[in-house]
Design a protein around this motif. Structure first.
Motif, short mmCIF file in Angstrom:
data_model
loop_
_atom_site.label_atom_id
_atom_site.label_comp_id
_atom_site.label_asym_id
_atom_site.label_seq_id
_atom_site.Cartn_x
_atom_site.Cartn_y
_atom_site.Cartn_z
N PHE A 298 0.77 -1.15 -0.15
CA PHE A 298 0.05 -0.15 0.00
C PHE A 298 1.01 1.22 0.10
O PHE A 298 0.79 2.23 -0.80
N ASN A 299 1.94 1.33 0.77
CA ASN A 299 2.64 2.42 0.92
C ASN A 299 3.62 2.66 -0.47
O ASN A 299 3.72 3.82 -1.07
N LYS A 302 1.08 4.15 -2.91
CA LYS A 302 0.84 5.45 -2.65
C LYS A 302 1.88 6.38 -2.78
O LYS A 302 1.68 7.45 -3.44
N GLN A 303 3.09 6.10 -2.64
CA GLN A 303 4.22 6.90 -3.11
C GLN A 303 4.25 7.10 -4.47
O GLN A 303 4.75 8.31 -4.99
N GLN A 306 1.77 9.77 -5.35
CA GLN A 306 2.29 11.25 -5.01
C GLN A 306 3.58 11.43 -6.04
O GLN A 306 3.36 12.79 -6.33
N MET A 321 -8.10 6.88 -1.31
CA MET A 321 -7.12 5.97 -0.58
C MET A 321 -7.93 5.79 0.85
O MET A 321 -8.24 6.62 1.38
N GLU A 323 -6.15 3.99 4.08
CA GLU A 323 -4.72 3.30 4.67
C GLU A 323 -5.18 2.35 5.47
O GLU A 323 -4.66 1.12 5.47
N ARG A 326 -6.49 -0.60 3.48
CA ARG A 326 -5.60 -0.82 2.37
C ARG A 326 -6.53 -0.76 1.19
O ARG A 326 -6.08 -1.57 0.10
N ILE A 328 -7.32 1.21 -2.49
CA ILE A 328 -6.98 2.36 -3.37
C ILE A 328 -7.94 2.05 -4.50
O ILE A 328 -8.10 1.10 -5.17
N THR A 331 -7.57 3.71 -10.38
CA THR A 331 -6.91 5.43 -10.58
C THR A 331 -6.40 5.45 -12.07
O THR A 331 -5.61 4.32 -12.45
#
Length: 472
Positions: A298-299, A302-303, A306, A321, A323, A326, A328, A331
């Motif tokens: 997930f992280n 997300k990165q 971003q 999202m 968190e 978990r 998303i 997109t």
């Protein structure tokens, strides 16, 4: 002196027992192997509801999606193997050249022996049982290391397989990456690994120490091309389905899309409508939309999102999202920087970069300049476009006017090329991956032409050699 851990001793004991048992298993006939495959088929059907529950606990995956991507793929592979195993196991006779007159030649497919299957977390049953079916069909003893990231599925597979196989034939090992690293050091006869190219290199390096053959099912950035002639409604629906299936955690999912500038706006409108059609206005509320497997992934995703937006990408669809869950949302991004991380790494999640093109040659050049993908998809009604893309690119597999369907055809070889994989699987190709094609030649005639050409050499023999080189 290092003291071995209990699990290390267990692995070595079972490996030793399988080494002792490999010829008993290897000498089983077609009927015995079919019985094993039928027992496995009945086991999967018997545990269908348990498999659905384990997948929900690991992924929140919908039961119908489990049926399609985990159950059906396995039962289909088993039924295909049962139907064709007799033909696969038969001696494959081949012609002998006239210079070897008096001989007969054939290929005997023998089991490789004791093999290791390292399976991933994204489709734990499908990508564990698939190669297992091929290994059983080929007559091997099998050790299996599934992923620790789907503990419910791994525990269930261990329980299921222990019901029909003794550990000296098929054994499953739970545990983390340390277990995987340890087990790959053993001198297996073949290792079948499914996962990332980075881990694939480590597996191949360990296998090289034992001169062990490998099948590597890896991944990569699988592109999609949508030209101006494509049926945009069908393209949008099929791309949306394939991309957001299993929350995008699919090795052959569309990784990015090149769409012709003339149809970009219409395609985006249709794509958004199709995503809503599949998962509703709020995908988080859909019982058919899976979740990211763990917090680390997930992280990572997300990165990616971003970073892409900070580098100028436009958020066209989704981006929401949660968190804690978990989650998303499906997109879609446009105007993505080709040097950004999302365009360098395999995404393996529900983020879809969309690029616009005018000249197809630019798209082909982009694909040529990167690693060979596991899959490449083309949506077009123009044969010249389709043929040009296939001719001027390289990929493990290609589907025209759909996505991912080649995986379901057991008559087709499935696998990548170089960075996206080594070797093929499914059907006969999976059977061959776990077999050694042993050449057998029989001299049935008392006369052999070679007997005339043995030392001591003479002018007469040299003339015969010269004639053989020239005409045969």
């Amino acid at each position: 002196m290092m003291i071995k851990k209990e699990w290390e001793e267990t692995i070595e004991i079972i490996f030793s027992e399988q080494l002792k048992n490999q010829y008993n298993i290897g000498n089983t006939d077609v009927f015995e192997r079919k019985i094993k495959l039928k027992n496995l088929l009945n086991l999967v059907l018997q545990y269908r509801k348990d498999i659905q529950k384990a997948m929900f606990d690991d992924f929140k995956k919908a039961p119908a999606e489990v049926d399609l991507t985990e159950i059906y793929t396995v039962t289909n592979e088993i039924n295909h193997a049962i139907k064709h195993l007799h033909t696969w196991m038969k001696a494959q006779y081949v012609p002998s050249p006239i210079t070897l007159l008096g001989t007969s030649s054939y290929i005997h497919y023998e089991p490789k022996g004791v093999v290791l299957i390292i399976s991933p977390w994204n489709f734990p049953f499908n990508l564990t049982f698939g190669p297992l079916i091929s290994a059983i069909a080929a007559g091997n003893c099998v050790m299996i290391k599934p992923s620790e990231h789907t503990p419910n599925s791994t525990a269930l597979m261990k329980k299921m397989l222990a019901e029909i196989f003794p550990e000296n034939e098929v054994a499953v090992f739970e545990g983390d990456s340390a277990v995987a690293a340890y087990i790959t050091q053993l001198p297996f006869n073949h290792i079948f690994f499914t996962g990332s190219p980075t881990l694939g290199k480590k597996v191949m390096k360990a296998a090289a120490e034992n001169l062990c053959s490998v099948t590597l099912e890896l991944g990569g950035k699988s592109p999609v091309i949508v030209d101006e002639s494509a049926d945009l409604s069908k393209a949008a629906k099929r791309i949306a389905w394939a991309k957001f299936l299993n929350n995008g955690q699919v090795c052959i999912a569309p990784d990015y899309v090149y769409v012709h500038e003339k149809v970009k706006n219409e395609f985006l409108t249709l794509l958004k409508a199709q995503i809503v059609g599949l998962y509703g206005q709020e995908a988080e509320l859909s019982k058919d939309y899976s979740r990211i497997v763990n917090q680390a992934h997930f992280n990572r995703l997300k990165q990616y999102l971003q970073d892409a937006i900070s580098e100028g990408a436009v958020l066209e669809i989704g981006g929401e999202m949660n968190e804690k869950e978990r989650f998303i949302a499906p997109t879609v991004l446009s105007n993505v920087n080709l040097k950004s991380a999302i365009m360098q790494d395999e995404i393996f999640g529900p983020l879809l970069p969309l690029m616009v093109y005018q000249d197809l040659n630019e798209v082909i050049l982009h694909i040529q300049q990167h690693e060979k993908p596991l899959a490449l998809y083309i949506f077009s009604k123009q044969d010249e476009v389709i043929n040009k893309v296939i001719r001027e690119t390289r990929a493990g597999g290609t589907v025209v006017n759909h996505n991912t369907l080649h995986f379901f055809n057991n008559e087709l070889p499935f696998g990548g090329s170089n960075n996206s994989g080594i070797g093929k699987t499914h059907g006969k190709y999976g059977f061959e991956a776990f077999s050694n094609a042993r050449a057998v030649m029989k001299q049935w005639s008392p006369f052999s032409a070679l007997d005339l050409l043995m030392p001591p050499y003479s002018n007469f023999k040299q003339k015969i050699i010269d004639l053989t080189i020239r005409f045969f």
